[in-house]
Design an enzyme around this catalytic site. Structure first.
Site, PDB file in Angstrom:
ATOM      1  N   ASP A  85       0.951  -1.304  -0.196  1.00 36.34           N
ATOM      2  CA  ASP A  85       0.168   0.269  -0.450  1.00 36.34           C
ATOM      3  C   ASP A  85       1.107   1.332  -0.024  1.00 36.34           C
ATOM      4  O   ASP A  85       1.607   1.586   1.150  1.00 36.34           O
ATOM      5  CB  ASP A  85      -0.773  -0.152   1.309  1.00 36.34           C
ATOM      6  CG  ASP A  85      -1.825  -1.112   0.843  1.00 36.34           C
ATOM      7  OD1 ASP A  85      -1.936  -1.634  -0.496  1.00 36.34           O
ATOM      8  OD2 ASP A  85      -3.047  -1.021   2.087  1.00 36.34           O
ATOM      9  N   ASP A 138     -14.044  -5.921  -4.112  1.00 37.31           N
ATOM     10  CA  ASP A 138     -14.086  -6.065  -2.592  1.00 37.31           C
ATOM     11  C   ASP A 138     -15.272  -6.265  -2.717  1.00 37.31           C
ATOM     12  O   ASP A 138     -15.775  -5.432  -2.390  1.00 37.31           O
ATOM     13  CB  ASP A 138     -14.119  -4.711  -2.131  1.00 37.31           C
ATOM     14  CG  ASP A 138     -12.276  -3.878  -1.888  1.00 37.31           C
ATOM     15  OD1 ASP A 138     -11.460  -4.880  -2.558  1.00 37.31           O
ATOM     16  OD2 ASP A 138     -12.237  -2.364  -2.035  1.00 37.31           O
TER      17      ASP A 138
END
Lengths: 256, 220
Positions: A11, A130
């Site tokens: 990330d 997601d």
């Protein structure tokens, strides 16, 4: 021979690598180029960078990062996060990314998947999904797609959405369980197998990895073609080589 | 001063032209060849391509659009001219497929016909495209594949591959033997992406630069 890929996920916020737990509570874990080179040397098969930068300079810093990684690291890498348009995708691919991953923007405007796929080829078009179990229903396929890093419900059925993005030209699906992410309790196997059974394109499973056995389960029970993990690699709990040994010990082919 | 010195250094490095036909990520191939010591230019300039000691035809994406883009820029002719002139030549992925007679991916589009076979959809029950690393099975010793270690693993992204021929020097197993590399005379071609295959792939790029500059890899 199908060979399972092991993919560390980094990330990135403003050019630095961080890892959130349930997408909050972020810890700093280093420089993207150094980490990428380290993971290449360890035997990582690909890398995924998820850009969580919110500032307005995000595009420039992310492109600069893509260029820096591409100069020094010679394994495929994907950049996702904040890609809204074909032009965003083009800029990152030109900077050296091999693939781009789209999520929220694809839900808002599904034809973006077709645009990226027909302009640059399906091989560089990853759709990130997601998903969460629906609260009320226990029916098969009762998984709902979320956007904006898991904050926004869409009402979309995750299995149907996976089939739709395949039809639109996605080359791969990066599937993250929002229920499992950050728990270290293992992949969400019902979700993973529901998606891998529904589509023909490769599925990268993500969210919940806490042990090496979880990686094995993602492949054997979930049917994943690739497995993505962050914290177990970033904080030195396990190396890529250990992950591959764990898979190989269960007769799952990997690149040594 | 620095500029002159850099120019002199660049002169001593072998010039590799990476043919830029305008579609796909063609930069990765350029970066890979630069990394192993070549003066690498991503170019559509025929004069520069003719000056190079080695020519690379890279490629990602689909056969039809790539072939059309190559022809639209008139680069198909210089590619065939350099191959016929005996210049070391390396086709990568779709750049390999374009060297064949044609492809089932878009049968009405002709290839460059350097190799007379067709490119065909992978006959497999496994998922397509093959997006993964795979191990090379080397059929014939060749300079392209020198010094790769005991188990060469390379990164593949494709749904089509050339049909078998006597020019095949390596295959991989994906629900059956799949053409991974071919070579004949000055022409090398690979279905995998050496520029994305870590140390093993960089060695192959280095082997090509050595071939193009009449050196050993250790002399680069």
């Amino acid at each position: 021979m199908r060979v399972v890929r092991v993919i560390p996920c980094l990330d990135v916020d403003a050019g630095r690598v961080v890892k959130g737990v349930n997408f909050v509570d972020i810890r700093d874990a280093g420089d993207p180029v150094e980490l990428a080179a380290l993971y290449d040397a360890q035997g990582a098969d690909e890398l995924v960078f998820l850009d969580i930068t919110a500032s307005s300079e995000r595009r420039d810093t992310t492109e600069a990062m893509a260029r820096a990684v591409a100069e020094q690291v010679f394994i495929p890498f994907t950049i996702g996060g904040g890609i809204r348009t074909l032009e965003d995708a083009r800029a990152l691919l030109r900077a050296g990314a091999d693939k781009v991953s789209v999520n929220t923007a694809a839900v808002k405007r599904p034809v973006l998947v077709r645009e990226i796929s027909s302009e640059f080829g399906a091989q560089c078009c990853v759709v990130a999904i997601d998903a969460r179990h629906r609260a009320v229903s226990k029916d098969e396929g009762s998984f709902e797609v979320y956007t904006h890093g898991g904050r926004t419900r869409t009402g979309l059925n995750a299995v149907q959405w996976a089939c739709e993005v395949q039809r639109l030209g996605a080359g791969e699906i990066l599937l993250t369980s929002m229920d499992a992410d950050g728990t270290k309790d293992g992949f969400d196997i019902p979700l993973t197998s529901a998606i891998t059974n529904a589509v023909d394109i490769p599925v990268i499973a993500s969210g919940g990895v806490g042990t090496l056995q979880h990686l094995v389960e993602g492949v054997l029970l979930g049917g994943a073609d690739a497995i993505l993990a962050a914290s177990i690699f970033h904080f030195g709990e396990h190396t890529i080589a250990e992950a591959k040994q764990a898979l190989a010990s269960q007769d799952i082919p990997t690149r040594p | 001063m620095a500029t002159i010195q850099q120019a002199q250094e660049a002169k001593q490095r072998p010039l590799i032209a990476v043919v830029d036909y305008g579609i796909g990520n063609l930069h990765s191939a350029q970066k890979g060849f630069s990394h192993v010591g070549a003066d690498t230019r991503l170019t559509n300039d025929c004069a520069l391509i003719r000056d190079a000691c080695g020519v690379v035809l890279p490629g990602v994406g689909a056969f039809g659009p790539a072939m059309r883009a190559l022809r639209a820029r008139g680069l198909d002719e210089v590619v065939v001219e350099r191959i016929e002139a005996g210049v070391p030549f390396f086709g990568i992925c779709v750049g390999m497929q374009m060297l064949f007679a044609g492809s089932e991916e878009e049968p009405q589009v002709r290839g460059l016909n350097v190799f007379s076979q067709m490119v065909r959809l992978l006959p497999t029950s496994l998922k397509l495209p093959q997006i993964q690393w795979n191990k090379l099975n080397i059929h014939r010793d060749h300079r392209m594949l020198a010094d790769l270690g005991d188990e060469p693993w390379l990164y593949f992204v494709h749904s089509y591959a050339p049909e078998p021929s006597e020019d095949v020097i390596a295959t991989c197993d994906y629900g059956g033997a799949v053409t991974a590399a071919v070579a004949r005379g000055n022409v090398w071609a690979a279905q995998f992406h050496p520029e994305k295959s870590s140390v093993c792939g960089l060695r192959i790029l280095s082997n090509f630069v050595a071939f193009a500059s009449h050196k050993l890899p250790s002399e680069l």
